[in-house]
Motif scaffolding. Structure first.
Motif, mmCIF file in Angstrom:
data_model
loop_
_atom_site.group_PDB
_atom_site.id
_atom_site.type_symbol
_atom_site.label_atom_id
_atom_site.label_comp_id
_atom_site.label_asym_id
_atom_site.label_seq_id
_atom_site.Cartn_x
_atom_site.Cartn_y
_atom_site.Cartn_z
ATOM 1 N N GLU A 331 0.805 -1.214 0.000
ATOM 2 C CA GLU A 331 0.000 0.000 0.000
ATOM 3 C C GLU A 331 0.843 1.272 0.000
ATOM 4 N N ILE A 332 2.004 1.247 0.636
ATOM 5 C CA ILE A 332 2.874 2.424 0.706
ATOM 6 C C ILE A 332 4.168 2.084 -0.019
ATOM 7 N N CYS A 333 4.478 2.802 -1.068
ATOM 8 C CA CYS A 333 5.594 2.449 -1.948
ATOM 9 C C CYS A 333 6.754 3.422 -1.804
ATOM 10 N N GLY A 334 7.947 2.881 -1.840
ATOM 11 C CA GLY A 334 9.150 3.700 -1.791
ATOM 12 C C GLY A 334 9.472 4.318 -3.140
ATOM 13 N N TRP A 335 10.460 5.208 -3.138
ATOM 14 C CA TRP A 335 10.870 5.879 -4.365
ATOM 15 C C TRP A 335 12.308 6.377 -4.200
ATOM 16 N N ALA A 336 12.924 6.755 -5.280
ATOM 17 C CA ALA A 336 14.239 7.399 -5.261
ATOM 18 C C ALA A 336 14.195 8.634 -6.133
ATOM 19 N N SER A 337 14.952 9.655 -5.745
ATOM 20 C CA SER A 337 15.045 10.894 -6.522
ATOM 21 C C SER A 337 16.513 11.165 -6.835
ATOM 22 N N TRP A 338 16.742 12.285 -7.502
ATOM 23 C CA TRP A 338 18.117 12.593 -7.921
ATOM 24 C C TRP A 338 18.270 14.101 -8.097
ATOM 25 N N GLN A 339 19.466 14.592 -7.823
ATOM 26 C CA GLN A 339 19.849 15.960 -8.186
ATOM 27 C C GLN A 339 20.704 15.872 -9.435
ATOM 28 N N THR A 340 20.452 16.729 -10.387
ATOM 29 C CA THR A 340 21.209 16.644 -11.640
ATOM 30 C C THR A 340 22.179 17.792 -11.839
ATOM 31 N N THR A 341 22.070 18.829 -11.039
ATOM 32 C CA THR A 341 22.920 19.996 -11.259
ATOM 33 C C THR A 341 23.404 20.558 -9.924
ATOM 34 N N ALA A 342 24.299 21.553 -10.013
ATOM 35 C CA ALA A 342 24.862 22.274 -8.865
ATOM 36 C C ALA A 342 25.803 21.373 -8.072
ATOM 37 N N TRP A 343 26.178 21.846 -6.886
ATOM 38 C CA TRP A 343 27.167 21.159 -6.067
ATOM 39 C C TRP A 343 26.467 20.113 -5.200
ATOM 40 N N ARG A 344 26.169 18.996 -5.822
ATOM 41 C CA ARG A 344 25.519 17.907 -5.104
ATOM 42 C C ARG A 344 26.402 17.410 -3.970
ATOM 43 N N SER A 345 25.783 17.115 -2.845
ATOM 44 C CA SER A 345 26.469 16.585 -1.657
ATOM 45 C C SER A 345 27.439 17.576 -1.031
ATOM 46 N N PHE A 346 27.378 18.835 -1.443
ATOM 47 C CA PHE A 346 28.082 19.909 -0.738
ATOM 48 C C PHE A 346 27.004 20.798 -0.118
ATOM 49 N N PRO A 347 26.822 20.727 1.204
ATOM 50 C CA PRO A 347 25.614 21.304 1.826
ATOM 51 C C PRO A 347 25.689 22.808 2.081
ATOM 52 N N TYR A 348 25.761 23.588 0.999
ATOM 53 C CA TYR A 348 25.650 25.036 1.094
ATOM 54 C C TYR A 348 24.207 25.416 1.429
ATOM 55 N N LEU A 349 23.981 26.654 1.774
ATOM 56 C CA LEU A 349 22.652 27.162 2.069
ATOM 57 C C LEU A 349 21.720 26.941 0.874
ATOM 58 N N LEU A 350 20.546 26.374 1.135
ATOM 59 C CA LEU A 350 19.531 26.185 0.105
ATOM 60 C C LEU A 350 18.333 27.068 0.390
ATOM 61 N N VAL A 351 17.800 27.711 -0.660
ATOM 62 C CA VAL A 351 16.585 28.512 -0.524
ATOM 63 C C VAL A 351 15.621 28.159 -1.648
ATOM 64 N N ASN A 352 14.332 28.353 -1.365
ATOM 65 C CA ASN A 352 13.311 28.101 -2.370
ATOM 66 C C ASN A 352 13.052 29.363 -3.194
ATOM 67 N N GLU A 356 13.512 31.546 0.950
ATOM 68 C CA GLU A 356 13.481 31.031 2.310
ATOM 69 C C GLU A 356 14.265 29.725 2.417
ATOM 70 N N ARG A 357 14.973 29.576 3.522
ATOM 71 C CA ARG A 357 15.597 28.295 3.833
ATOM 72 C C ARG A 357 14.498 27.329 4.282
ATOM 73 N N PHE A 358 14.641 26.020 3.953
ATOM 74 C CA PHE A 358 13.545 25.091 4.200
ATOM 75 C C PHE A 358 13.973 23.705 4.655
ATOM 76 N N MET A 359 15.272 23.406 4.742
ATOM 77 C CA MET A 359 15.698 22.054 5.121
ATOM 78 C C MET A 359 17.146 22.070 5.596
ATOM 79 N N ASN A 360 17.531 21.014 6.280
ATOM 80 C CA ASN A 360 18.937 20.742 6.560
ATOM 81 C C ASN A 360 19.574 20.294 5.247
ATOM 82 N N GLU A 361 20.549 21.042 4.794
ATOM 83 C CA GLU A 361 21.111 20.831 3.459
ATOM 84 C C GLU A 361 21.893 19.524 3.339
ATOM 85 N N CYS A 362 22.111 18.816 4.439
ATOM 86 C CA CYS A 362 22.796 17.524 4.382
ATOM 87 C C CYS A 362 21.858 16.371 4.044
ATOM 88 N N THR A 363 20.560 16.644 3.950
ATOM 89 C CA THR A 363 19.606 15.587 3.639
ATOM 90 C C THR A 363 19.946 14.960 2.291
#
Length: 553
Positions: A331-352, A356-363
Motif C-alpha cells: 500500500e505504501i511504496c518507496g521511491w528514489a530521486s536525484w539531483q542533476t545539477t549544482a554542487w551535489r552533496s556539498f551542503p551550502y545554504l539552500l533557498v526556495n 526562504e531556507r527550508f531544510m537541513n542541506e545535508c539531507t
C-alpha cells in the motif's frame, strides 16, 4: 585483479559512479494445462487481490495461447534484462536450468550505479571492515520506517557476500570486468552529527564512471556464453496459469506484432522495474500532491551505451501482470530521486523560490524529493547560495571538490554571481528582502556555531559573508518507484492470502516491502544490492523448485 592499496583508495575517491526467437509453429498446451479459453484463471486475470478492478489495474489482454503463432520452450523465463534480471538468469543458470530472457527493447539496459554486498571475502581481502549482521539489519529497518520485510533484508545480509565472491570467480575475473570495493570509512569525523550515515558495502564496476554500462554488457556476454538465450524486442503481455493457478509461462508480442507463448516449465521471474510513468498507478500508491510532482518531473531513463531504449521502461506493466495473476501490491511504496545539477552533496545554504531556507542541506539527494515537491511553486529546483571565500565546504558523501566538479560537469549548471545579496536576488528572481533576511539569519547561526533552525552539523556552517556571492540552480527529479508485490524469502510472489503463486517469482523494483516510503541511504548501492541478491535467489528458487534451498551460490 590486483586490489592494490593505490587502486583501493582510488576506488574510494571515485565513489559517489539479439538472438532470434525459435520454437514450434503454432501454440500447444502441456498435458497438465488447458487452453486459456477453457480454464478459469488461466489467462492470469482471475484470482486477483483485494485491489483488483481499480482504475490503475485495468484488465488483462484477451489473447490466449491458441492465438499465438509460436511456442518457445524453456525452463526458467526471466522478464527484463537489467540488473535483477541478469542476476536471476545467473542464479537459474548456475543451478542447472535452461534459461531464457525476454526484453522489450533492442538491447539489455543498465541497472544503476554501484552494487552493495555484505561481508564478502572479496571486500575483506581489500581491507574493508566486516559488519555486525544484527546492527546493520536494525539500521536498515529503522531507515525504512519499520515497513520493510526484514526477511528480504536478511537475504541480502546472509547471501550477497557469497554472490560477489562467486561473481568474481565465474564472471568478473574471467571476463576482465573492472571491480573495486569502495571504502567510505572516515568520511565523517563524528557520524553522530550527520543525517546520513554510510557503510562500506558498495562495489564499483567502472574505473571512469559509476554507471554500470560495461558491467551490463559483459554480464550479458557471460550469460549468453553460458547458454542463456536472450530474446530482444519481445514484450511480455500477460502470465499464463493452469487450472491449479500455477504459472506455466507468458504470452508476449515480438517486433512484428506476432503473439508468442513462452512455456516455462520451472517458473517465470518478473524483473520489470518501476511504474513511475504510469499516472493511475502513481496516484494510487503515492500521495496525490507528490504523485503530480513526480509524474511531471520523472527523469527515469534506461539505456545501454549507444543502443536506444524505444519503449517506456517504467509503465508498471509487470506489476499489473502480476496482480492479474493474483499478486498483491504493497500500500505504501518507496521511491528514489536525484539531483542533476549544482554542487551535489556539498551542503551550502539552500533557498526556495521565495528566498526562504527550508531544510537541513545535508539531507540525502536520494530521499529529499518530497521536500522539494512541497515547496512554493511545486517546481523541480531550488537555489544554492555560496560565498566566495577560502572555506573548504566538506562534502556530505566524501567527494573532493575537483573530482566533483568534473563528475557533475559543474560549469554547465546555471549559476549567477553578484556583489550583494540584493543584487543576487534580482538575478534569480526571488524577493530581495526575504533572501537578505534568510542570509542574515543563516549567518547568525553560523557565527554562533549552532544551527538552531535545522540542526546542520557545525562543520558545514559557513556564513554567507564574503562577496561576490553565487547562486547555483539545483534541480531535483523523480527517478523511480521502489514498490511492488509481496514476496516470501524464496522470492515467490504471494497472493492476497500470503500463499505462493506456484512457479511465479519476482526481483528488483517489482518486489515490495523493501524501502518503506522512500529510499534508505545506509548502503552504498543498496537498491542494486537487494535487486542482485533477490534476483539470484529468485533464479535459484525457480531452478531448484521444491528442493531444499540453502547457501548454494
Amino acid at each position: 585483479m590486483e586490489l592494490s592499496r593505490r587502486n583501493f583508495l582510488k576506488g574510494g575517491l571515485a565513489a559517489g559512479a539479439a538472438l532470434g526467437v525459435t520454437g514450434l509453429a503454432g501454440c500447444t498446451s502441456n498435458a497438465d494445462e488447458k487452453p486459456a479459453t477453457e480454464t478459469a484463471g488461466t489467462d492470469a486475470s482471475m484470482g486477483a487481490s483485494s485491489i483488483k478492478g481499480t482504475e490503475w489495474l485495468g484488465e488483462a489482454p484477451k489473447t490466449t495461447i491458441d492465438d499465438c503463432t509460436k511456442t518457445v520452450e524453456t525452463e526458467v523465463l526471466v522478464v527484463g534484462s537489467a540488473l535483477a534480471g541478469s542476476m536471476a538468469a545467473y542464479g537459474a543458470m548456475r543451478n542447472g536450468a535452461k534459461v531464457t530472457i525476454i526484453e522489450r527493447n533492442e538491447a539489455p539496459h543498465i541497472g544503476g550505479m554501484t552494487i552493495s554486498f555484505f561481508n564478502s571475502q572479496t571486500q575483506k581481502d581489500a581491507g574493508l571492515p566486516m559488519y555486525d549482521k544484527v546492527e546493520v539489519s536494525n539500521d536498515m529497518f529503522n531507515l525504512t520506517q519499520y515497513r520493510a520485510d526484514m526477511r528480504l533484508n536478511s537475504l541480502w545480509i546472509n547471501r550477497s557476500g557469497e554472490l560477489l565472491d562467486n561473481l568474481v570467480k565465474d564472471f568478473l575475473e574471467p571476463y576482465g570486468q573492472y571491480y573495486m570495493p569502495i571504502s567510505l570509512e572516515g568520511i565523517f569525523p563524528d557520524p553522530t552529527q550527520e543525517i546520513t550515515s554510510y557503510i562500506s558495502t558498495g562495489v564499483a564496476f567502472s574505473e571512469k564512471t559509476d554507471i554500470l554500462t560495461d558491467f551490463t554488457a559483459n554480464i550479458h556476454k557471460f550469460l549468453v556464453d553460458s547458454g542463456v538465450e536472450e530474446h530482444y524486442k519481445v514484450r511480455g503481455e500477460k502470465l499464463v496459469q493452469d487450472e491449479s493457478g500455477a504459472v506455466t509461462g507468458i504470452i508476449a508480442t515480438d517486433a512484428d506484432g506476432e503473439s508468442i507463448y513462452y512455456h516455462a516449465s520451472k517458473g517465470v521471474i518478473m524483473c520489470t522495474g518501476s511504474f513511475g510513468a504510469n499516472e493511475s498507478m502513481m496516484k494510487r500508491f503515492y500521495p496525490p500532491h507528490f504523485a503530480d510532482w513526480a509524474l511531471k518531473y520523472d527523469e527515469y531513463t534506461a539505456y545501454m551505451g549507444s543502443s536506444g531504449v524505444t519503449e517506456t521502461m517504467d509503465d508498471g506493466l509487470g506489476h499489473r501482470m502480476l496482480c492479474w495473476a493474483g499478486a498483491e501490491m504493497e500500500e505504501i511504496c518507496g521511491w528514489a530521486s536525484w539531483q542533476t545539477t549544482a554542487w551535489r552533496s556539498f551542503p551550502y545554504l539552500l533557498v526556495n523560490i521565495k528566498g526562504e531556507r527550508f531544510m537541513n542541506e545535508c539531507t540525502s539527494l536520494l530521499t529529499s524529493a518530497h521536500i522539494i515537491a512541497d515547496q512554493p511553486g511545486h517546481g523541480p529546483f531550488v537555489w544554492q547560495i555560496i560565498p566566495t571565500n577560502d572555506f573548504e565546504m566538506p562534502s556530505s558523501f566524501g567527494y573532493d571538490k575537483d573530482t566533483a566538479a568534473k563528475m557533475f560537469d559543474i560549469e554547465n549548471t546555471e549559476h549567477y554571481e553578484a556583489d550583494s545579496i540584493e543584487e543576487l536576488a534580482k538575478k534569480i528572481d526571488v524577493p530581495a528582502d526575504t533572501l537578505k533576511a534568510t542570509v542574515d539569519r543563516y549567518n547568525e547561526l553560523c557565527n554562533k556555531g549552532e544551527d538552531l533552525d535545522f540542526m546542520k552539523a557545525k562543520r558545514y556552517l559557513d556564513p554567507i559573508d564574503d562577496g561576490p556571492y553565487q547562486a547555483w540552480k539545483m534541480y531535483y527529479y523523480f527517478y523511480c518507484t521502489m514498490g511492488g508485490v509481496r514476496c516470501n524469502d524464496k522470492l515467490q510472489v504471494l497472493d492476497e492470502n500470503f500463499d505462493p503463486i506456484p512457479r511465479l517469482y519476482a526481483a528488483g523494483n517489482t518486489v515490495g516491502y523493501r524501502f518503506g516510503s522512500s529510499y534508505e541511504t545506509l548502503l552504498h548501492g543498496g537498491s542494486n544490492g537487494l535487486a542482485s541478491t533477490h534476483g539470484y535467489i529468485a533464479g535459484e528458487s525457480a531452478a531448484l523448485g521444491n528442493k531444499a534451498i540453502g547457501n548454494n551460490i
